[in-house]
Design an enzyme around this catalytic site. Structure first.
Site, PDB file in Angstrom:
ATOM      1  N   SER A 338       1.065   0.803   5.001  1.00  0.00           N
ATOM      2  CA  SER A 338      -0.008   1.112   4.052  1.00  0.00           C
ATOM      3  C   SER A 338      -1.192   1.772   4.740  1.00  0.00           C
ATOM      4  O   SER A 338      -1.502   1.472   5.887  1.00  0.00           O
ATOM      5  CB  SER A 338      -0.494  -0.160   3.362  1.00  0.00           C
ATOM      6  OG  SER A 338      -1.606   0.159   2.558  1.00  0.00           O
ATOM      7  N   LYS A 393       4.950  -5.491   1.040  1.00  0.00           N
ATOM      8  CA  LYS A 393       4.286  -4.203   0.751  1.00  0.00           C
ATOM      9  C   LYS A 393       4.194  -3.988  -0.756  1.00  0.00           C
ATOM     10  O   LYS A 393       3.196  -3.485  -1.273  1.00  0.00           O
ATOM     11  CB  LYS A 393       5.051  -3.049   1.419  1.00  0.00           C
ATOM     12  CG  LYS A 393       4.497  -1.664   1.063  1.00  0.00           C
ATOM     13  CD  LYS A 393       3.088  -1.466   1.606  1.00  0.00           C
ATOM     14  CE  LYS A 393       2.258  -0.350   1.037  1.00  0.00           C
ATOM     15  NZ  LYS A 393       2.724   0.771   0.388  1.00  0.00           N
ATOM     16  N   HIS A 396       1.420  -6.010  -2.016  1.00  0.00           N
ATOM     17  CA  HIS A 396       0.187  -5.308  -1.612  1.00  0.00           C
ATOM     18  C   HIS A 396      -0.154  -4.255  -2.668  1.00  0.00           C
ATOM     19  O   HIS A 396      -1.297  -4.136  -3.111  1.00  0.00           O
ATOM     20  CB  HIS A 396       0.398  -4.646  -0.236  1.00  0.00           C
ATOM     21  CG  HIS A 396      -0.625  -3.609   0.121  1.00  0.00           C
ATOM     22  ND1 HIS A 396      -0.618  -2.336  -0.431  1.00  0.00           N
ATOM     23  CD2 HIS A 396      -1.697  -3.649   0.943  1.00  0.00           C
ATOM     24  CE1 HIS A 396      -1.642  -1.649   0.049  1.00  0.00           C
ATOM     25  NE2 HIS A 396      -2.306  -2.422   0.896  1.00  0.00           N
ATOM     26  N   ASN A 397       0.842  -3.504  -3.077  1.00  0.00           N
ATOM     27  CA  ASN A 397       0.600  -2.447  -4.057  1.00  0.00           C
ATOM     28  C   ASN A 397       0.222  -3.019  -5.423  1.00  0.00           C
ATOM     29  O   ASN A 397      -0.601  -2.443  -6.131  1.00  0.00           O
ATOM     30  CB  ASN A 397       1.832  -1.546  -4.186  1.00  0.00           C
ATOM     31  CG  ASN A 397       1.905  -0.542  -3.053  1.00  0.00           C
ATOM     32  OD1 ASN A 397       1.354  -0.778  -1.985  1.00  0.00           O
ATOM     33  ND2 ASN A 397       2.577   0.571  -3.270  1.00  0.00           N
ATOM     34  N   GLU A 400      -3.215  -3.826  -5.175  1.00  0.00           N
ATOM     35  CA  GLU A 400      -3.911  -2.522  -5.136  1.00  0.00           C
ATOM     36  C   GLU A 400      -4.120  -1.976  -6.557  1.00  0.00           C
ATOM     37  O   GLU A 400      -5.208  -1.502  -6.894  1.00  0.00           O
ATOM     38  CB  GLU A 400      -3.064  -1.558  -4.307  1.00  0.00           C
ATOM     39  CG  GLU A 400      -3.518  -0.113  -4.278  1.00  0.00           C
ATOM     40  CD  GLU A 400      -2.478   0.781  -3.566  1.00  0.00           C
ATOM     41  OE1 GLU A 400      -2.190   0.545  -2.387  1.00  0.00           O
ATOM     42  OE2 GLU A 400      -1.937   1.702  -4.217  1.00  0.00           O
TER      43      GLU A 400
HETATM   44  C1  6PG Z   1      -0.498   2.489   0.472  1.00  0.00           C
HETATM   45  C2  6PG Z   1      -0.248   2.902  -0.944  1.00  0.00           C
HETATM   46  C3  6PG Z   1       0.901   3.830  -1.071  1.00  0.00           C
HETATM   47  C4  6PG Z   1       1.275   4.175  -2.509  1.00  0.00           C
HETATM   48  C5  6PG Z   1       0.241   4.939  -3.252  1.00  0.00           C
HETATM   49  C6  6PG Z   1       0.735   5.479  -4.563  1.00  0.00           C
HETATM   50  O1  6PG Z   1      -0.500   1.287   0.688  1.00  0.00           O
HETATM   51  O2  6PG Z   1      -0.694   3.344   1.340  1.00  0.00           O
HETATM   52  O3  6PG Z   1       0.041   1.772  -1.685  1.00  0.00           O
HETATM   53  O4  6PG Z   1       2.001   3.204  -0.463  1.00  0.00           O
HETATM   54  O5  6PG Z   1       2.401   4.950  -2.475  1.00  0.00           O
HETATM   55  O6  6PG Z   1      -0.843   4.137  -3.435  1.00  0.00           O
HETATM   56  O7  6PG Z   1       1.191   4.492  -5.423  1.00  0.00           O
HETATM   57  P1  6PG Z   1       1.261   4.759  -6.990  1.00  0.00           P
HETATM   58  O8  6PG Z   1       1.685   6.194  -7.175  1.00  0.00           O
HETATM   59  O9  6PG Z   1       2.269   3.815  -7.563  1.00  0.00           O
HETATM   60  O10 6PG Z   1      -0.121   4.540  -7.484  1.00  0.00           O
END
Ligand code: 6PG
Length: 677
Positions: A338, A393, A396-397, A400
């Site tokens: 990430s 991960k 994490h997303n 996010e």
């Molecule tokens: C990271 C992000 C990355 C992710 C983008 C796009 O941790 O660097 O999570 O891995 O691919 O944020 O995600 P979305 O297109 O689903 O918003």
């Protein structure tokens, strides 16, 4: 009639052998000259080289030669044996694991010490895997295992010729019995001269330590990061006529840190450019592409090789790939990375999971390229077995998504609720940066709000349809399957989904849109407190999901350590994460932590105020409203689920338990008044 001296068969053979020796010497000198710069570079990383194998394979002789070639110190583990062990061996008694333990720890300490200086070469039998694990532990520099392999009879012969050594011939068999042949070492057969063996080793060391496959945005940044740390790197990008030609070569020429990097678009050559065991980092699109690429690699790989998937792959796919490759002796790691393009370049957060032994051989590289936490420890640590790295991960997303959505809702409350301009909102949010609300996402939001293009706020030109690549969806599905209520994360996902139906919303707004009252009675501090509390609920839910998954899949996740990895380099790094890391040492239920309870008590009224203001003013606030609902449900001793259970039993005889009956007995009742009468 005699044959002239120069024409004799013996003489010709003698000349030929001299010629061969000369060639070997020239070869050897060329190596030393051409690799001088390279070895200087290598030494910067203070590598530790273990020359291993049973007795009489020539560990000391080869080790000394190698140390001279690399210009680093040499140590012979035999010199560190306790006198009692030497006596035991001299008496023909093989050493036990217990006898070897302290000796191995002494050698490990020596290796750690040397790895902080210039590195070193150590000759040590290291016959078992467990011995090698002990020797390698806590060394932060790259470790290279060089296994000298010899036939029993040849070594017996050598031992019989050896004088003044404590090791009797009788122990050779026990050494062979104890030997666990390493599959993570460079293997050289010892029926060559020590000089020739050394040349083979130098040849191996001149190859790349790691290969990176796939030069998309993330692959490029990671390549530069790896190369800048001094690792020998090969890079690969596919050849697609007219579309992707010479990508690796062109990229390699672009940046000075890549000057020693080897570029490829031929798979065979790429794999052959790598040291054994081969370590390959895939930076390609998640999904079917990964399987296709693995199929392509398979014919070129050998047992012990390590493949890492650094994409956002689904954790169940990773589980399947681990099993599939394991059947072929290949080790696989699902590596969550990430930090986006910048993070990959200057230091991402890394969440590797899968094969522990694989991590053993690549951990040093991953930890070296990762971001560092506040104590300068790498934001990278082996997470657990199976698909756990990619699961972590994924969560994490999920977090996010909700962190982003909460900021989007704050922005709308300020914009439509309080009528502030983008500039003014940025100013408000900038004040939050000195509080516990600070985060990377807050920081970039402030930048976004201020960005202008031709005098107009760029944000106002952006179409309000949120995209996604699927990880938020997977988080929600995984949580549903595991029965974990991650309502704030799910609300963020659904907020993106409803945004995507722009045309539908435009049509609906014509008939359903209420006249917004715009009568918000909120100040910035109330919004900040509400925001901060909602973030705690979001993180609590994400951690709850990790905790349940860990139990169900027996991953034994260290939640505090995962939060530590997330303190820097990743998209959800924040001041809150630092606290989380600390609080999770005591309890995985964050909302029960006394410090968080204090925040709940201080901020819940603010959250209620924000939610009621937004609802009264017809402003959608998916995540904030789920946060308050969750808080209320979490702290509700008696829920309304008694009625749900009764309804289920009424129409489906699904049974129910009764309060104050700890036996767990299941009841069924006739609820229908008509049947009762
Ligand atoms: C990271 C992000 C990355 C992710 C983008 C796009 O941790 O660097 O999570 O891995 O691919 O944020 O995600 P979305 O297109 O689903 O918003």
């Amino acid at each position: 009639m005699g044959v002239s001296k120069t024409g004799s068969l013996d003489f010709q053979l003698f000349q030929f052998l001299r010629f061969l020796n000369l060639l070997t010497l020239i070869n050897y000198l060329c190596f030393r000259i051409s690799l001088n710069h390279y070895f200087y570079e290598m030494n910067k990383l203070n590598r530790v080289y273990f020359i291993i194998g049973v007795s009489a394979v020539g560990k000391t002789t080869v080790g000394k030669l190698l140390s001279q070639s690399l210009n680093i110190p040499f140590f012979d583990a035999d010199d560190f044996h306790l006198q009692s062990s030497k006596q035991k061996m001299a008496d023909g008694i093989p050493l036990t694991d217990d006898d070897r333990r302290d000796w191995l720890l002494i050698m490990n300490k020596l290796a750690i010490d040397q790895s902080t200086k210039n590195g070193c070469v150590i000759a040590c039998s290291a016959l078992k895997k467990s011995y090698r694990v002990m020797l390698q532990q806590h060394i932060k520099s790259p470790v290279k295992w060089i296994f000298l392999d010899g036939e029993f009879e040849l070594l017996k012969q050598r031992l019989s010729e050896r004088k003044n050594h404590f090791m009797p011939i009788s122990l050779l068999q026990s050494q062979f019995d104890t030997l666990e042949i390493p599959d993570d070492a460079f293997r050289v057969t010892v029926d060559l001269s020590p000089e020739q063996i050394n040349i083979q080793i130098l040849d191996e060391l001149s190859k790349s330590e790691i290969g990176l496959f796939g030069l998309g945005v993330m692959g490029k940044s990671l390549s530069r990061n790896i190369a800048s740390k001094g690792f020998r790197l090969s890079i690969f990008n596919r050849f697609v006529a007219g579309k992707e030609e010479n990508i690796a070569v062109k990229f390699q020429k672009e940046f000075s840190e890549l000057s020693n990097v080897k570029p490829f678009e031929d798979l065979d050559k790429f794999v052959k450019s790598l040291q054994h065991p081969r370590k390959i980092f895939l930076m390609i699109q998640a999904g079917k592409t990964v399987d296709k690429v693995l199929e392509q690699f398979l014919p070129y790989l050998e047992p012990g090789d390590v493949i890492m998937d650094g994409g956002n792959s689904h954790y169940l796919d990773t589980e399947k790939r681990i099993k599939f490759l394991n059947e072929n002796g290949i080790r696989f790691l699902g590596v969550g990375v990430s930090g986006g393009e910048d993070g990959a370049l200057i230091g991402p957060a890394i969440m590797p999971g899968g094969n522990w032994e694989a991590y053993d051989s690549v951990g040093c590289i991953l930890e070296s390229i990762a971001a560092k936490d506040s104590r300068n420890k790498a934001c990278c640590e082996f997470v657990g077995k199976g698909g756990s790295g990619h699961f972590v991960k994924m969560v994490h997303n999920g977090i996010e998504y909700a962190e982003m959505q909460l900021l989007a809702e704050v922005y709308h409350v300020f914009k439509y609720g309080l009528g502030l301009s983008n500039d003014a909102i940025a100013k408000m949010l900038s004040n939050w940066r000195s509080t516990e609300a600070d985060s990377y996402l807050l920081e970039i939001t402030i930048d976004i709000l201020q960005r202008k293009e031709n005098g107009v706020f760029l944000l106002d030109k952006v179409l309000d349809k949120a995209g996604n690549k699927g990880t938020g969806n997977w988080t929600t599905v995984a949580a549903s399957e595991l029965g974990v209520p991650i309502s704030v994360l799910t609300a963020a996902l659904f907020a993106r989904y409803i945004s995507a139906f722009k045309e539908m919303r435009v049509e609906a707004s014509k008939v359903l849109s209420a006249d917004r009252k715009v009568n918000f009675m909120l100040d910035s501090e109330t919004i900040r407190k509400a925001y901060q509390l909602a973030r705690w609920v979001n993180h609590h839910q994400g951690i709850h999901l990790l905790s349940e998954a860990s139990q169900t899949y027996q991953w034994d996740l260290n939640l505090s350590e995962i939060a530590r990895i997330w303190t820097n380099g990743c998209i959800i790094r924040s001041t809150l994460m630092e606290k989380l890391c600390d609080y999770l040492k005591a309890d995985s239920q964050l909302l029960r932590n006394q410090n968080v309870v204090k925040i709940v008590k201080q901020s819940k009224d603010s959250l209620k105020e924000l939610v009621s203001n937004a609802i009264q003013n017809d402003l959608p606030i998916f995540c904030f409203s789920e946060a308050i609902n969750y808080l209320n449900a979490y702290a509700q001793k008696d829920s309304s689920a008694d009625l749900i259970q009764a309804q289920r039993d009424y129409f489906g005889a699904h049974l129910y338990q009764r309060k104050n009956d700890s036996s767990g007995k299941q009841y069924h009742s006739d609820w229908n008044p008509n049947q009762n009468s």
